[in-house]
Design a protein around this motif. Sequence first.
Motif, PDB file in Angstrom:
ATOM      1  N   SER A  19       0.829  -1.207   0.000  1.00  0.00           N
ATOM      2  CA  SER A  19       0.000   0.000   0.000  1.00  0.00           C
ATOM      3  C   SER A  19       0.862   1.256   0.000  1.00  0.00           C
ATOM      4  CB  SER A  19      -0.931  -0.001   1.212  1.00  0.00           C
ATOM      5  OG  SER A  19      -0.216   0.160   2.426  1.00  0.00           O
ATOM      6  N   ILE A  20       1.999   1.206   0.710  1.00  0.00           N
ATOM      7  CA  ILE A  20       2.916   2.351   0.749  1.00  0.00           C
ATOM      8  C   ILE A  20       3.549   2.582  -0.621  1.00  0.00           C
ATOM      9  CG2 ILE A  20       5.102   3.194   1.697  1.00  0.00           C
ATOM     10  CD1 ILE A  20       2.562   3.333   3.542  1.00  0.00           C
ATOM     11  N   ILE A  21       3.964   1.499  -1.257  1.00  0.00           N
ATOM     12  CA  ILE A  21       4.563   1.595  -2.588  1.00  0.00           C
ATOM     13  C   ILE A  21       3.553   2.183  -3.572  1.00  0.00           C
ATOM     14  CG2 ILE A  21       5.352   0.219  -4.562  1.00  0.00           C
ATOM     15  CD1 ILE A  21       6.754  -1.613  -2.501  1.00  0.00           C
ATOM     16  N   GLN A  22       2.306   1.711  -3.496  1.00  0.00           N
ATOM     17  CA  GLN A  22       1.256   2.225  -4.378  1.00  0.00           C
ATOM     18  C   GLN A  22       1.015   3.705  -4.138  1.00  0.00           C
ATOM     19  OE1 GLN A  22      -0.486   0.273  -6.854  1.00  0.00           O
ATOM     20  NE2 GLN A  22      -0.834   2.406  -7.451  1.00  0.00           N
ATOM     21  N   GLN A  23       0.998   4.099  -2.876  1.00  0.00           N
ATOM     22  CA  GLN A  23       0.776   5.504  -2.514  1.00  0.00           C
ATOM     23  C   GLN A  23       1.893   6.378  -3.062  1.00  0.00           C
ATOM     24  OE1 GLN A  23      -0.025   6.072   1.672  1.00  0.00           O
ATOM     25  NE2 GLN A  23       0.486   8.232   1.591  1.00  0.00           N
ATOM     26  N   MET A  24       3.136   5.931  -2.917  1.00  0.00           N
ATOM     27  CA  MET A  24       4.270   6.713  -3.418  1.00  0.00           C
ATOM     28  C   MET A  24       4.280   6.769  -4.932  1.00  0.00           C
ATOM     29  SD  MET A  24       7.531   6.087  -0.954  1.00  0.00           S
ATOM     30  CE  MET A  24       8.445   7.189  -2.031  1.00  0.00           C
ATOM     31  N   GLU A  25       3.939   5.656  -5.567  1.00  0.00           N
ATOM     32  CA  GLU A  25       3.925   5.629  -7.030  1.00  0.00           C
ATOM     33  C   GLU A  25       2.862   6.591  -7.569  1.00  0.00           C
ATOM     34  OE1 GLU A  25       4.264   2.275 -10.544  1.00  0.00           O
ATOM     35  OE2 GLU A  25       2.959   1.863  -8.841  1.00  0.00           O
ATOM     36  N   ASN A  26       1.748   6.717  -6.852  1.00  0.00           N
ATOM     37  CA  ASN A  26       0.685   7.644  -7.267  1.00  0.00           C
ATOM     38  C   ASN A  26       1.091   9.103  -7.063  1.00  0.00           C
ATOM     39  OD1 ASN A  26      -0.973   5.497  -7.926  1.00  0.00           O
ATOM     40  ND2 ASN A  26      -2.059   5.496  -5.970  1.00  0.00           N
ATOM     41  N   ASN A  27       1.902   9.374  -6.040  1.00  0.00           N
ATOM     42  CA  ASN A  27       2.242  10.752  -5.673  1.00  0.00           C
ATOM     43  C   ASN A  27       3.487  11.295  -6.348  1.00  0.00           C
ATOM     44  OD1 ASN A  27       0.040  11.036  -3.992  1.00  0.00           O
ATOM     45  ND2 ASN A  27       1.136  10.439  -2.151  1.00  0.00           N
ATOM     46  N   PHE A  28       4.421  10.408  -6.720  1.00  0.00           N
ATOM     47  CA  PHE A  28       5.703  10.860  -7.272  1.00  0.00           C
ATOM     48  C   PHE A  28       5.896  10.327  -8.689  1.00  0.00           C
ATOM     49  CE2 PHE A  28       6.369  10.686  -2.631  1.00  0.00           C
ATOM     50  CZ  PHE A  28       6.741  11.995  -2.402  1.00  0.00           C
ATOM     51  N   ASP A  29       6.114  11.255  -9.618  1.00  0.00           N
ATOM     52  CA  ASP A  29       6.357  10.856 -11.003  1.00  0.00           C
ATOM     53  C   ASP A  29       7.772  10.305 -11.204  1.00  0.00           C
ATOM     54  OD1 ASP A  29       3.838  11.607 -11.960  1.00  0.00           O
ATOM     55  OD2 ASP A  29       4.441  13.697 -12.045  1.00  0.00           O
ATOM     56  N   LEU A  30       8.690  10.755 -10.358  1.00  0.00           N
ATOM     57  CA  LEU A  30      10.076  10.306 -10.477  1.00  0.00           C
ATOM     58  C   LEU A  30      10.717  10.254  -9.101  1.00  0.00           C
ATOM     59  CD1 LEU A  30      12.566   9.636 -12.288  1.00  0.00           C
ATOM     60  CD2 LEU A  30      13.060  12.105 -12.308  1.00  0.00           C
ATOM     61  N   VAL A  31      11.289   9.110  -8.762  1.00  0.00           N
ATOM     62  CA  VAL A  31      12.022   8.953  -7.504  1.00  0.00           C
ATOM     63  C   VAL A  31      13.502   8.783  -7.851  1.00  0.00           C
ATOM     64  CG1 VAL A  31      12.383   7.483  -5.476  1.00  0.00           C
ATOM     65  CG2 VAL A  31      10.059   7.928  -6.294  1.00  0.00           C
ATOM     66  N   LEU A  32      14.340   9.689  -7.330  1.00  0.00           N
ATOM     67  CA  LEU A  32      15.773   9.656  -7.616  1.00  0.00           C
ATOM     68  C   LEU A  32      16.462   8.649  -6.691  1.00  0.00           C
ATOM     69  CD1 LEU A  32      14.711  12.395  -8.738  1.00  0.00           C
ATOM     70  CD2 LEU A  32      16.966  13.337  -8.277  1.00  0.00           C
ATOM     71  N   PRO A 184       1.226  25.675  -3.448  1.00  0.00           N
ATOM     72  CA  PRO A 184       0.093  24.872  -3.936  1.00  0.00           C
ATOM     73  C   PRO A 184       0.126  23.466  -3.356  1.00  0.00           C
ATOM     74  CG  PRO A 184       1.260  25.952  -5.746  1.00  0.00           C
ATOM     75  CD  PRO A 184       2.114  26.095  -4.531  1.00  0.00           C
ATOM     76  N   SER A 185      -1.047  22.886  -3.150  1.00  0.00           N
ATOM     77  CA  SER A 185      -1.134  21.508  -2.695  1.00  0.00           C
ATOM     78  C   SER A 185      -0.795  20.585  -3.855  1.00  0.00           C
ATOM     79  CB  SER A 185      -2.547  21.205  -2.192  1.00  0.00           C
ATOM     80  OG  SER A 185      -3.463  21.264  -3.279  1.00  0.00           O
ATOM     81  N   TYR A 186      -0.615  19.296  -3.547  1.00  0.00           N
ATOM     82  CA  TYR A 186      -0.301  18.336  -4.601  1.00  0.00           C
ATOM     83  C   TYR A 186      -1.434  18.291  -5.631  1.00  0.00           C
ATOM     84  CZ  TYR A 186       0.437  13.931  -7.018  1.00  0.00           C
ATOM     85  OH  TYR A 186       0.613  12.981  -7.988  1.00  0.00           O
ATOM     86  N   GLY A 187      -2.697  18.352  -5.140  1.00  0.00           N
ATOM     87  CA  GLY A 187      -3.840  18.340  -6.055  1.00  0.00           C
ATOM     88  C   GLY A 187      -3.852  19.535  -6.983  1.00  0.00           C
ATOM     89  N   GLU A 188      -3.527  20.705  -6.430  1.00  0.00           N
ATOM     90  CA  GLU A 188      -3.483  21.929  -7.242  1.00  0.00           C
ATOM     91  C   GLU A 188      -2.388  21.847  -8.299  1.00  0.00           C
ATOM     92  OE1 GLU A 188      -3.344  24.441  -3.580  1.00  0.00           O
ATOM     93  OE2 GLU A 188      -4.471  25.843  -4.841  1.00  0.00           O
ATOM     94  N   LEU A 189      -1.220  21.343  -7.871  1.00  0.00           N
ATOM     95  CA  LEU A 189      -0.102  21.214  -8.805  1.00  0.00           C
ATOM     96  C   LEU A 189      -0.443  20.256  -9.942  1.00  0.00           C
ATOM     97  CD1 LEU A 189       2.920  21.054  -6.327  1.00  0.00           C
ATOM     98  CD2 LEU A 189       2.430  22.878  -7.951  1.00  0.00           C
ATOM     99  N   LYS A 190      -1.097  19.152  -9.599  1.00  0.00           N
ATOM    100  CA  LYS A 190      -1.472  18.168 -10.615  1.00  0.00           C
ATOM    101  C   LYS A 190      -2.474  18.762 -11.599  1.00  0.00           C
ATOM    102  CE  LYS A 190      -2.375  13.234 -10.854  1.00  0.00           C
ATOM    103  NZ  LYS A 190      -2.656  12.000 -10.093  1.00  0.00           N
ATOM    104  N   ARG A 191      -3.458  19.522 -11.069  1.00  0.00           N
ATOM    105  CA  ARG A 191      -4.443  20.159 -11.920  1.00  0.00           C
ATOM    106  C   ARG A 191      -3.789  21.192 -12.844  1.00  0.00           C
ATOM    107  NH1 ARG A 191      -6.479  24.840 -11.539  1.00  0.00           N
ATOM    108  NH2 ARG A 191      -5.862  25.134  -9.359  1.00  0.00           N
ATOM    109  N   MET A 192      -2.855  21.997 -12.297  1.00  0.00           N
ATOM    110  CA  MET A 192      -2.158  23.005 -13.090  1.00  0.00           C
ATOM    111  C   MET A 192      -1.336  22.363 -14.204  1.00  0.00           C
ATOM    112  SD  MET A 192      -1.069  25.329  -9.808  1.00  0.00           S
ATOM    113  CE  MET A 192       0.223  26.262 -10.622  1.00  0.00           C
TER     114      MET A 192
END
Length: 204
Positions: A19-32, A184-192
């Motif tokens: 569930s944590i991996i899924q949450q991070m994958e949904n929130n981050f487009d790129l993990v360095l 901006p929140s994550y939702g706002e950034l995604k919408r923008m």
Amino acid sequence: MAFDLGFDNERNDISYSNSIIQQMENNFDLVLITERMDESLILLKDKLCMEDYEDIVYLRLKVRHNSSRRKLSAETKDKILQWNYLDERLYDFFNKTLDKKISEYGTLRMKNELQIFRSHLEAAAKRCILYYDQFDMKPWISRIKLRDNAGAHCEQLTWGEVKYGDYLRKKQQKYSGEGRVHQPSYGELKRMLNEAQKAVIGSK
């Protein structure tokens, strides 16, 4: 990593880690990935449409002395992985994800970009670094001694994350024309971002 991200780092059940991996994958487009930083930064440069390699150039800070490196036994390695189960799963997943992103980017293209980028890194090191000195508070770590008159850019490359964060916030305030910058929140950034992408596609 799990603790810093606000997760329960002491849980080691697979359903929670999934569930944590899924949450991070949904929130981050790129993990360095730290030890694959050059490839990670090239992908970041491409994703943010940066044109100049100088935007991602860095200096190696707080380098551990080779004499302070220790070879771990297989038993110790296994124990560390057990103690850090969630971290190990996060790392393994996003390390493989990075492989996929490099493949999508183009393996040969990445190889060529790495050559160019590393030539910029070498040039920055020659321009900025006089030598590595001992870090008084942590004698097993080296720190950079800059060349005389190395310049403001070299100085900035030695800043820690707190100082750089303060600098960036002040810069944002300067260009916003306000005393306080709205974050901006994550939702706002995604919408923008979605709106910007639609605008670009619509103009072609």
